[in-house]
Scaffold this motif. Sequence first.
Motif, short mmCIF file in Angstrom:
data_model
loop_
_atom_site.label_atom_id
_atom_site.label_comp_id
_atom_site.label_asym_id
_atom_site.label_seq_id
_atom_site.Cartn_x
_atom_site.Cartn_y
_atom_site.Cartn_z
N GLU A 185 0.46 -1.26 -0.01
CA GLU A 185 -0.09 -0.18 0.03
C GLU A 185 0.45 1.25 -0.10
OE1 GLU A 185 -2.77 0.20 2.86
OE2 GLU A 185 -3.93 -2.26 2.52
N ARG A 186 0.20 1.80 -1.13
CA ARG A 186 1.18 3.70 -1.12
C ARG A 186 1.77 4.47 0.22
NH1 ARG A 186 2.03 6.55 -6.30
NH2 ARG A 186 2.43 4.58 -7.01
N THR A 187 2.20 4.21 0.94
CA THR A 187 2.45 5.38 2.02
C THR A 187 2.88 6.37 1.41
OG1 THR A 187 3.52 3.40 3.05
CG2 THR A 187 3.14 5.68 4.52
N ARG A 188 1.90 7.73 1.76
CA ARG A 188 3.62 9.27 1.41
C ARG A 188 4.70 8.88 2.17
NH1 ARG A 188 -0.61 13.64 2.93
NH2 ARG A 188 1.15 15.08 1.91
N LEU A 189 5.47 9.31 1.83
CA LEU A 189 7.53 9.84 2.07
C LEU A 189 6.66 10.27 3.17
CD1 LEU A 189 10.33 9.23 1.13
CD2 LEU A 189 9.78 11.45 0.74
N SER A 190 6.22 11.34 3.97
CA SER A 190 6.37 12.02 4.64
C SER A 190 5.74 11.13 6.20
CB SER A 190 4.70 12.24 4.90
OG SER A 190 4.20 12.20 4.62
N GLY A 191 5.31 9.88 5.78
CA GLY A 191 4.73 8.95 7.03
C GLY A 191 5.56 7.86 6.70
N GLU A 192 6.80 7.75 6.24
CA GLU A 192 7.89 6.79 6.38
C GLU A 192 8.67 7.81 6.74
OE1 GLU A 192 8.15 3.92 5.61
OE2 GLU A 192 6.80 2.86 3.96
N THR A 193 8.99 9.12 6.10
CA THR A 193 10.43 9.69 7.08
C THR A 193 9.42 9.87 8.50
OG1 THR A 193 8.98 12.11 6.13
CG2 THR A 193 10.72 10.92 5.20
N ALA A 194 8.48 10.07 9.01
CA ALA A 194 7.98 10.41 10.30
C ALA A 194 8.73 9.31 11.16
CB ALA A 194 5.92 9.80 10.56
N ALA A 195 8.87 8.63 11.19
CA ALA A 195 9.85 7.39 11.96
C ALA A 195 10.91 7.89 12.12
CB ALA A 195 9.65 5.94 11.14
N PHE A 196 11.54 8.99 11.76
CA PHE A 196 13.34 9.42 12.16
C PHE A 196 13.07 10.34 13.41
CE2 PHE A 196 13.16 7.60 7.91
CZ PHE A 196 14.54 6.76 7.84
N ARG A 197 11.11 10.72 13.81
CA ARG A 197 11.51 11.61 14.93
C ARG A 197 11.19 10.83 15.84
NH1 ARG A 197 7.72 14.32 10.67
NH2 ARG A 197 6.62 13.27 11.38
N ASN A 198 11.22 9.52 15.83
CA ASN A 198 11.13 8.84 17.04
C ASN A 198 12.40 8.53 17.26
OD1 ASN A 198 10.94 6.59 18.74
ND2 ASN A 198 9.19 5.38 17.86
N PRO A 199 12.91 9.22 18.79
CA PRO A 199 14.12 8.98 19.61
C PRO A 199 14.19 7.13 19.48
CG PRO A 199 12.26 10.37 21.01
CD PRO A 199 12.06 9.62 20.20
N GLN A 200 14.10 6.21 20.11
CA GLN A 200 13.95 5.20 20.04
C GLN A 200 14.54 4.28 18.87
OE1 GLN A 200 14.70 3.81 22.40
NE2 GLN A 200 13.05 4.38 24.44
N VAL A 201 13.79 5.13 17.52
CA VAL A 201 14.52 5.04 15.89
C VAL A 201 15.84 5.06 15.99
CG1 VAL A 201 13.96 5.17 13.62
CG2 VAL A 201 12.15 4.52 15.92
N LEU A 202 16.27 6.25 16.56
CA LEU A 202 17.24 7.24 15.87
C LEU A 202 18.25 6.18 17.26
CD1 LEU A 202 16.47 11.02 16.21
CD2 LEU A 202 16.83 9.37 13.84
N LEU A 203 17.88 6.45 18.21
CA LEU A 203 19.22 6.08 19.32
C LEU A 203 19.32 4.22 18.41
CD1 LEU A 203 17.34 6.50 22.62
CD2 LEU A 203 19.54 6.90 22.25
N ALA A 204 18.26 3.43 18.42
CA ALA A 204 18.66 2.25 17.97
C ALA A 204 19.68 2.67 16.66
CB ALA A 204 17.04 1.47 16.50
N MET A 205 19.01 3.06 15.86
CA MET A 205 20.13 3.55 14.23
C MET A 205 21.73 3.42 14.22
SD MET A 205 17.25 5.06 11.21
CE MET A 205 16.53 3.79 10.73
#
Length: 418
Positions: A185-205
């Motif tokens: 299902e097509r997800t808007r790019l803004s929806g995909e990039t929203a994950a990078f506003r999650n501190p836990q995602v950034l910490l994991a990376m």
Amino acid sequence: MPLALLALAIGAFGIGTTEFVTSGLLPDIAADFGVSIPTAGLLTTGYALGVVVGAPVLAVVGGRVARKTMLMALMGLFVAGNVISAAAPVFGVMLAGRIVASLAHGAFFGIGAIVAAGLVAPRKKAGAIAMMFTGLTTSTVVGVPLGTLVGQNAGWRVTFLIIAGLGVLAVLGIAALVPHQPRPERTRLSGETAAFRNPQVLLAMAMTVLGFGGVFTMSTYLAPLVTDVAGYAPSSVTWLLVLFGLGMLVGNLIGGKYADRALMPMLFTALGGLAVLLALLPLAAHDKIATAVVIPLIGAFGFATVPPLQKRVLDQTADAPTLASAVNIGAFNLGNAMAAWLGGLVISAGFGYTGPNWVGAGMAAAALLLALLSASLERREGRDGRLVASGTKPVSSDTEDAADVAAAADAERVTAGR
């Protein structure tokens, strides 16, 4: 486990072989092109940076294509890059071939991890991801040592042609075994990039960059380390790579098993052990037996971080996982690029072939600190969530101060009224 995981593991085997085989062939490639060992180490840096760039770009493109089709196309790109490397007349062309092959790496593992996780029950997701990555770790036990052996005896170009053949086999395997994957299902790019506003995602990376990067400070310069420092013959590099690969294989399986049970404790153990072992290697490298013991342990502790870190990113980005999953694969390779580059600088500065391991120990220790920070934030978020769920709003110190002032004012009014 579904047979489709075997197809993904075949692709991972080919990618893993081409990624790691330069560790055993670095002196041969450097001699053939007439460049220094640190310059030849750019083949690792260039490959890793190609993964960093290719992962998000091709993941976004892949979001508009059926996942099975995209996996086959990525392996075709991988084949082309290895053919270029095999036929390279000069070092620059080989570096370009490495970059072409690397563009497929991040998106393949990122999309492949989503496909693998979708083939099994939720409680088995980390195990399925680990099964796909078993192709990568098996390549270090079988593909890399054999590739090194072939390269030392028949020429490194033959090794890269064989790797291209593995890529063709992977395309056929995916076509035959991976079930039809409907277009996401097509997800808007803004929806995909929203994950990078999650501190836990950034910490994991960030943990991915620093922790796994520590492994590459050792593995990139493994051949000169064991020959020039430990005193092994060049022919011994092959079986030392086998030991390293066995450690990676065991660590990957253990990491996948315990990531489904106790993810953060698994990370603490793996990153802490990795930092200690990398710090010990400069001392152990002066003894053959100690070297042969520490090298596979570094592989084990390093790869034990892979399934839990990848699962943590997927857990935090369940609504739009494609870009974040691929970027996290890129993060592994950003760590590789940093490690190879920093290791080359340390060697060029005159600290010898053991020097890069001190850099790796520091990177792993920094990753452990980030893991502790991540767990602390998660506990606090959970505590705040329970307070809200019970109807009690968390009160900040500022709010408490304001409440105290208001209470004092009320008391004054009551007193004045009397």
